[in-house]
Enzyme design. Structure first.
Site, PDB file in Angstrom:
ATOM      1  N   THR A 188       0.743  -1.180  -0.227  1.00 41.63           N
ATOM      2  CA  THR A 188      -0.014  -0.124   0.071  1.00 41.63           C
ATOM      3  C   THR A 188       0.771   1.313   0.023  1.00 41.63           C
ATOM      4  OG1 THR A 188      -1.707  -1.028   1.202  1.00 41.63           O
ATOM      5  CG2 THR A 188      -1.384   1.481   1.538  1.00 41.63           C
ATOM      6  N   GLY A 241      -3.422  -6.370   6.617  1.00 39.70           N
ATOM      7  CA  GLY A 241      -4.262  -5.294   7.295  1.00 39.70           C
ATOM      8  C   GLY A 241      -5.188  -5.857   8.302  1.00 39.70           C
ATOM      9  N   ARG A 269     -13.910  -8.177   1.073  1.00 39.16           N
ATOM     10  CA  ARG A 269     -12.817  -8.070   2.071  1.00 39.16           C
ATOM     11  C   ARG A 269     -12.386  -6.548   2.088  1.00 39.16           C
ATOM     12  NH1 ARG A 269      -7.133  -6.295   2.102  1.00 39.16           N
ATOM     13  NH2 ARG A 269      -6.219  -7.256   4.371  1.00 39.16           N
ATOM     14  N   VAL A 270     -12.177  -6.042   3.105  1.00 38.08           N
ATOM     15  CA  VAL A 270     -11.919  -4.602   3.383  1.00 38.08           C
ATOM     16  C   VAL A 270     -10.317  -4.777   4.478  1.00 38.08           C
ATOM     17  CG1 VAL A 270     -12.188  -2.421   4.088  1.00 38.08           C
ATOM     18  CG2 VAL A 270     -13.684  -3.346   2.854  1.00 38.08           C
ATOM     19  N   GLY A 271      -9.406  -4.145   3.966  1.00 37.65           N
ATOM     20  CA  GLY A 271      -8.122  -4.136   4.772  1.00 37.65           C
ATOM     21  C   GLY A 271      -8.251  -3.052   5.739  1.00 37.65           C
ATOM     22  N   ASP A 272      -6.989  -2.755   6.358  1.00 38.48           N
ATOM     23  CA  ASP A 272      -6.910  -1.626   7.311  1.00 38.48           C
ATOM     24  C   ASP A 272      -6.704  -0.238   6.775  1.00 38.48           C
ATOM     25  OD1 ASP A 272      -4.246  -2.437   5.968  1.00 38.48           O
ATOM     26  OD2 ASP A 272      -3.193  -1.449   7.554  1.00 38.48           O
ATOM     27  N   THR A 276       1.297  -0.596   6.392  1.00 39.57           N
ATOM     28  CA  THR A 276       1.417  -1.252   5.245  1.00 39.57           C
ATOM     29  C   THR A 276       1.503  -2.828   5.731  1.00 39.57           C
ATOM     30  OG1 THR A 276       2.513  -1.762   3.207  1.00 39.57           O
ATOM     31  CG2 THR A 276       3.706  -0.714   4.799  1.00 39.57           C
ATOM     32  N   GLY A 277       0.951  -3.611   4.871  1.00 37.77           N
ATOM     33  CA  GLY A 277       1.164  -5.195   5.348  1.00 37.77           C
ATOM     34  C   GLY A 277      -0.233  -5.791   5.523  1.00 37.77           C
TER      35      GLY A 277
HETATM   36  C1  SD4 Z   1      -4.424  -4.511   3.258  1.00 40.87           C
HETATM   37  N1  SD4 Z   1      -2.726  -3.296   3.945  1.00 40.87           N
HETATM   38  O1  SD4 Z   1      -5.604  -4.476   2.522  1.00 40.87           O
HETATM   39  C2  SD4 Z   1      -3.535  -3.617   3.121  1.00 40.87           C
HETATM   40  C3  SD4 Z   1      -2.404  -4.067   1.822  1.00 40.87           C
HETATM   41  C4  SD4 Z   1      -1.011  -3.544   2.122  1.00 40.87           C
HETATM   42  O2  SD4 Z   1       1.125  -3.575   1.873  1.00 40.87           O
HETATM   43  O3  SD4 Z   1      -0.525  -3.246   2.456  1.00 40.87           O
HETATM   44  N2  SD4 Z   1      -0.228  -3.792   1.780  1.00 40.87           N
HETATM   45  O4  SD4 Z   1      -4.497  -5.433   4.065  1.00 40.87           O
END
Ligand code: SD4
Length: 340
Positions: A200, A254, A228-231, A251-252
């Site tokens: 992200t 979520g 699906r929704v992330g952070d 990032t990462g």
């Molecule tokens: C998520 N945090 O959708 C985001 C994806 C992502 O590095 O970061 N990535 O979970």
């Protein structure tokens, strides 16, 4: 009373935390205060994004405009398959985007699971500025965007469609870390068929007037379940700004960030007196502590900028990079080391 079973459990946990911490967790620089303006953002694609933000900041512009302009760069770049146009689709072939933005007054806006709009960050800004709400999702977000003059586009590029069809052959959902870090020879960034990834852009800026804003935008995890929704679009998880203290973004994976309300936590830790790097480290350690077995195999990174212009980051795994732009330098930091 001394409880031996608890003690053994605690010792085992500390040992495994230490093992993860020693092997992987990384501190990324204690940074002297360069003073405003400053812009920082996640991953290698933060370099061109920061450049766009810097145009606004160096002209005396507002941090909010800078972060919006900055993240437009990866959103519009089809080669970046983790943000905006050209992002990897979900399991069912839909490119669904998550974004949020927050300003110096504590105003915020977000869209989640939105399709067909190249710049979800600008729709998020409009939600913030033109509605009494914070977040719009899916069809409603798209409808709002179209009503406000955004163009409906096909965001699925041939390359991402090809990768998705390749993925469908096995349909194994398994996030892999750090593919954006193309400058770091040691990082496991080249994935077989580019099948999975999750990177992200989170951007934080401090403008010449000393005001903070942030933006966070992504296509989320490749081949995620539809819906699906992330952070990234969740205020407090993927992004948080408190103009008295500082800002943080993540990032990462979520799910782990949401479970720990990561970015809010980082800002609150800075409020308690921690440096940006210490605050990011503590947020990472909470993720590791709660779920050491999961933490071994995932990446989560936090990035923070305080009101003085000091910044820092911390991630579970090696290979996390972030870009920094100040009046003194334009840099990429990989595992705490300057690339330039
Ligand atoms: C998520 N945090 O959708 C985001 C994806 C992502 O590095 O970061 N990535 O979970």
């Amino acid at each position: 009373m001394f409880n031996r079973r608890k003690f053994i459990k605690a010792s085992a946990l500390s040992a495994s935390l230490l093992a993860i911490g020693k092997k992987n967790a990384l501190a990324f620089t204690v940074v002297p205060n360069p003073g405003p303006p400053v812009v920082i953002s996640t991953w290698d694609f933060g370099i061109p994004a920061n450049k766009a933000a810097w145009k606004v900041l160096s002209a005396g512009g507002r941090a909010l405009d800078a972060v919006e302009q900055g993240v437009h760069v990866p959103e519009a770049d089809p080669k970046i398959q983790t943000v905006g146009y050209g992002g990897f689709p979900d399991r069912d072939g839909h490119v669904t985007l998550d974004s949020c933005i927050m300003d110096e007054f504590g105003n915020c806006g977000a869209v989640a699971g939105m399709e067909h709009i190249i710049h979800p960050i600008s729709v998020a800004r409009l939600v913030m500025e033109k509605t009494p709400h914070v977040m719009l999702v899916g069809e409603g977000a798209l409808q709002f965007a179209l009503e406000n003059g955004f163009k409906k586009e096909n965001l699925l590029t041939k390359e991402s469609e090809k990768a998705w069809k390749e993925w469908l052959k096995t349909a194994k959902y398994e996030p892999v870390m750090n593919i954006e870090n193309k400058y770091d020879k040691a990082a496991p960034r080249k994935l077989p068929g580019n099948q999975y990834n999750h990177d992200t852009i989170g951007m934080l800026a401090l403008d010449a007037k000393g005001n903070l804003s942030g933006a966070c935008t992504t296509s989320g995890m490749a081949y995620k379940l539809h819906g699906r929704v992330g952070d990234s679009p969740i205020i407090g998880a993927g992004l948080y700004i408190d103009n008295e203290i500082g800002g943080a973004t993540s990032t990462g994976v979520g799910e782990e960030v949401i479970r720990n309300v990561g970015s809010f936590l980082v800002v609150e830790l800075m409020r308690q007196g921690h440096s940006p790097e210490e605050a990011c480290k503590e947020a990472v350690m909470r993720i590791i502590k709660k779920k050491p077995d999961i933490a071994k195999n995932i990446q989560v990174g936090f990035l923070a900028l305080n009101k003085k212009g000091e910044y820092g980051a911390y991630a579970i795994q090696k290979g996390f990079s972030y870009a920094v732009c100040t009046a003194q330098k334009d840099d990429l930091l990989i595992d705490g080391k300057s690339y330039y």
